[in-house]
Motif scaffolding. Sequence first.
Motif, PDB file in Angstrom:
ATOM      1  N   UNK A   1       0.824  -1.212   0.000  1.00 34.30           N
ATOM      2  CA  UNK A   1       0.000   0.000   0.000  1.00 34.30           C
ATOM      3  C   UNK A   1       0.858   1.261   0.000  1.00 34.30           C
ATOM      4  N   UNK A   2       2.040   1.183   0.610  1.00 36.29           N
ATOM      5  CA  UNK A   2       2.915   2.354   0.665  1.00 36.29           C
ATOM      6  C   UNK A   2       3.279   2.842  -0.730  1.00 36.29           C
ATOM      7  N   UNK A   3       3.279   1.923  -1.699  1.00 34.70           N
ATOM      8  CA  UNK A   3       3.592   2.324  -3.074  1.00 34.70           C
ATOM      9  C   UNK A   3       2.527   3.247  -3.651  1.00 34.70           C
ATOM     10  N   UNK A   4       1.314   3.231  -3.069  1.00 36.82           N
ATOM     11  CA  UNK A   4       0.233   4.084  -3.553  1.00 36.82           C
ATOM     12  C   UNK A   4       0.212   5.433  -2.845  1.00 36.82           C
ATOM     13  N   UNK A   5       1.062   5.595  -1.841  1.00 33.23           N
ATOM     14  CA  UNK A   5       1.031   6.808  -1.045  1.00 33.23           C
ATOM     15  C   UNK A   5       2.116   7.766  -1.488  1.00 33.23           C
ATOM     16  N   UNK A   6       2.013   8.980  -1.041  1.00 33.15           N
ATOM     17  CA  UNK A   6       3.042   9.960  -1.349  1.00 33.15           C
ATOM     18  C   UNK A   6       3.546  10.650  -0.096  1.00 33.15           C
ATOM     19  N   UNK A   7       4.764  11.159  -0.176  1.00 41.09           N
ATOM     20  CA  UNK A   7       5.310  11.978   0.897  1.00 41.09           C
ATOM     21  C   UNK A   7       5.496  11.237   2.204  1.00 41.09           C
ATOM     22  N   UNK A   8       5.179  11.927   3.296  1.00 49.44           N
ATOM     23  CA  UNK A   8       5.425  11.386   4.626  1.00 49.44           C
ATOM     24  C   UNK A   8       4.591  10.154   4.922  1.00 49.44           C
ATOM     25  N   UNK A   9       3.397  10.078   4.352  1.00 55.87           N
ATOM     26  CA  UNK A   9       2.520   8.940   4.626  1.00 55.87           C
ATOM     27  C   UNK A   9       3.197   7.629   4.260  1.00 55.87           C
ATOM     28  N   UNK A  10       3.816   7.577   3.067  1.00 54.13           N
ATOM     29  CA  UNK A  10       4.503   6.362   2.642  1.00 54.13           C
ATOM     30  C   UNK A  10       5.662   6.054   3.581  1.00 54.13           C
ATOM     31  N   UNK A  11       6.377   7.078   4.009  1.00 53.11           N
ATOM     32  CA  UNK A  11       7.493   6.872   4.926  1.00 53.11           C
ATOM     33  C   UNK A  11       7.050   6.304   6.261  1.00 53.11           C
ATOM     34  N   UNK A  12       5.948   6.824   6.795  1.00 52.40           N
ATOM     35  CA  UNK A  12       5.411   6.302   8.051  1.00 52.40           C
ATOM     36  C   UNK A  12       5.019   4.839   7.918  1.00 52.40           C
ATOM     37  N   UNK A  13       4.334   4.510   6.828  1.00 51.62           N
ATOM     38  CA  UNK A  13       3.884   3.133   6.632  1.00 51.62           C
ATOM     39  C   UNK A  13       5.084   2.196   6.517  1.00 51.62           C
ATOM     40  N   UNK A  14       6.079   2.576   5.721  1.00 53.78           N
ATOM     41  CA  UNK A  14       7.252   1.708   5.564  1.00 53.78           C
ATOM     42  C   UNK A  14       8.018   1.569   6.885  1.00 53.78           C
ATOM     43  N   UNK A  15       8.099   2.655   7.631  1.00 50.34           N
ATOM     44  CA  UNK A  15       8.768   2.579   8.931  1.00 50.34           C
ATOM     45  C   UNK A  15       8.067   1.622   9.882  1.00 50.34           C
ATOM     46  N   UNK A  16       6.734   1.666   9.895  1.00 48.59           N
ATOM     47  CA  UNK A  16       5.970   0.768  10.763  1.00 48.59           C
ATOM     48  C   UNK A  16       6.050  -0.680  10.270  1.00 48.59           C
ATOM     49  N   UNK A  17       6.131  -0.858   8.959  1.00 50.48           N
ATOM     50  CA  UNK A  17       6.299  -2.210   8.416  1.00 50.48           C
ATOM     51  C   UNK A  17       7.617  -2.807   8.890  1.00 50.48           C
ATOM     52  N   UNK A  18       8.701  -2.050   8.756  1.00 45.08           N
ATOM     53  CA  UNK A  18      10.015  -2.549   9.171  1.00 45.08           C
ATOM     54  C   UNK A  18      10.057  -2.796  10.677  1.00 45.08           C
ATOM     55  N   UNK A  19       9.434  -1.905  11.444  1.00 42.36           N
ATOM     56  CA  UNK A  19       9.365  -2.107  12.891  1.00 42.36           C
ATOM     57  C   UNK A  19       8.619  -3.392  13.223  1.00 42.36           C
ATOM     58  N   UNK A  20       7.515  -3.624  12.527  1.00 40.91           N
ATOM     59  CA  UNK A  20       6.718  -4.835  12.763  1.00 40.91           C
ATOM     60  C   UNK A  20       7.528  -6.087  12.465  1.00 40.91           C
ATOM     61  N   UNK A  21       8.276  -6.076  11.379  1.00 42.96           N
ATOM     62  CA  UNK A  21       9.054  -7.256  11.008  1.00 42.96           C
ATOM     63  C   UNK A  21      10.172  -7.524  12.016  1.00 42.96           C
ATOM     64  N   UNK A  22      10.805  -6.469  12.501  1.00 48.60           N
ATOM     65  CA  UNK A  22      11.856  -6.639  13.516  1.00 48.60           C
ATOM     66  C   UNK A  22      11.258  -7.217  14.796  1.00 48.60           C
TER      67      UNK A  22
END
Length: 227
Positions: free
Chosen positions: A130-151
């Motif tokens: 879904x982050x690929x459909x977002x722009x700006x800070x929103x995509x960054x927040x989503x990707x950051x939370x994804x990486x946090x979740x995986x860790x």
Amino acid sequence: MPGTRSSGLLALGGIALAAVLTVVGHLEVNDNLNPWSLTVSDFAVSDRGGVIDTAMAVLAAATLVLLPALRRAGAGRLAGALLVAWSAGLMAAAVVPTNEPGLPMDAAAYVHRYASVVAFLALPVAGWLLARRLGGRAAGWVRGLVLTSLVLAAAMVWSAYPGDRLLIGLAERLLILAEVALLAVVAGILVRREIGEVAVPRLRDHPHLTELAVPARQREVTPARGA
């Protein structure tokens, strides 16, 4: 789109209600249960059909509310399927209990465990797509939370096996917090209509808009040579 914003608001309300119910469920359980060493499921099994099970069902429903809006926003089928898998995993975990702490695992406990694993892994992957459909800070927040979740998911797996369940309750609660935050960010974006194609229709779906997308000076008729 009013329907998109309504879906986002309804989902945010469901997420907030699920969070409140989970906190209440932790406050009402036996004082002998340790949240650092026991999972949320260990708390839920002590109160079958109680508020924690209800919270999981509410969170699953809140996710499903988002699906039509995400489809309208241009989200791919794979992301939608993963969100369905997350919701199904939550519902299965709510309906099928784990075993009481300290008891050997039975068939229901294994179903509960692997339904939870499917849910915990499906949501981060859906978030990354879904982050690929977002722009700006929103995509960054989503990707950051994804990486946090995986860790955090990796930390929970380590604790469950070689770590002898060391702080498994803490790892799981942080994982749940990260994944619920991810879902809330996606819902919040729909409320604000920040997904690119929510506000701007796709030209291939609306051929009559193609002309409007061409600059006016390019739409001027060039006189025929020699006229």
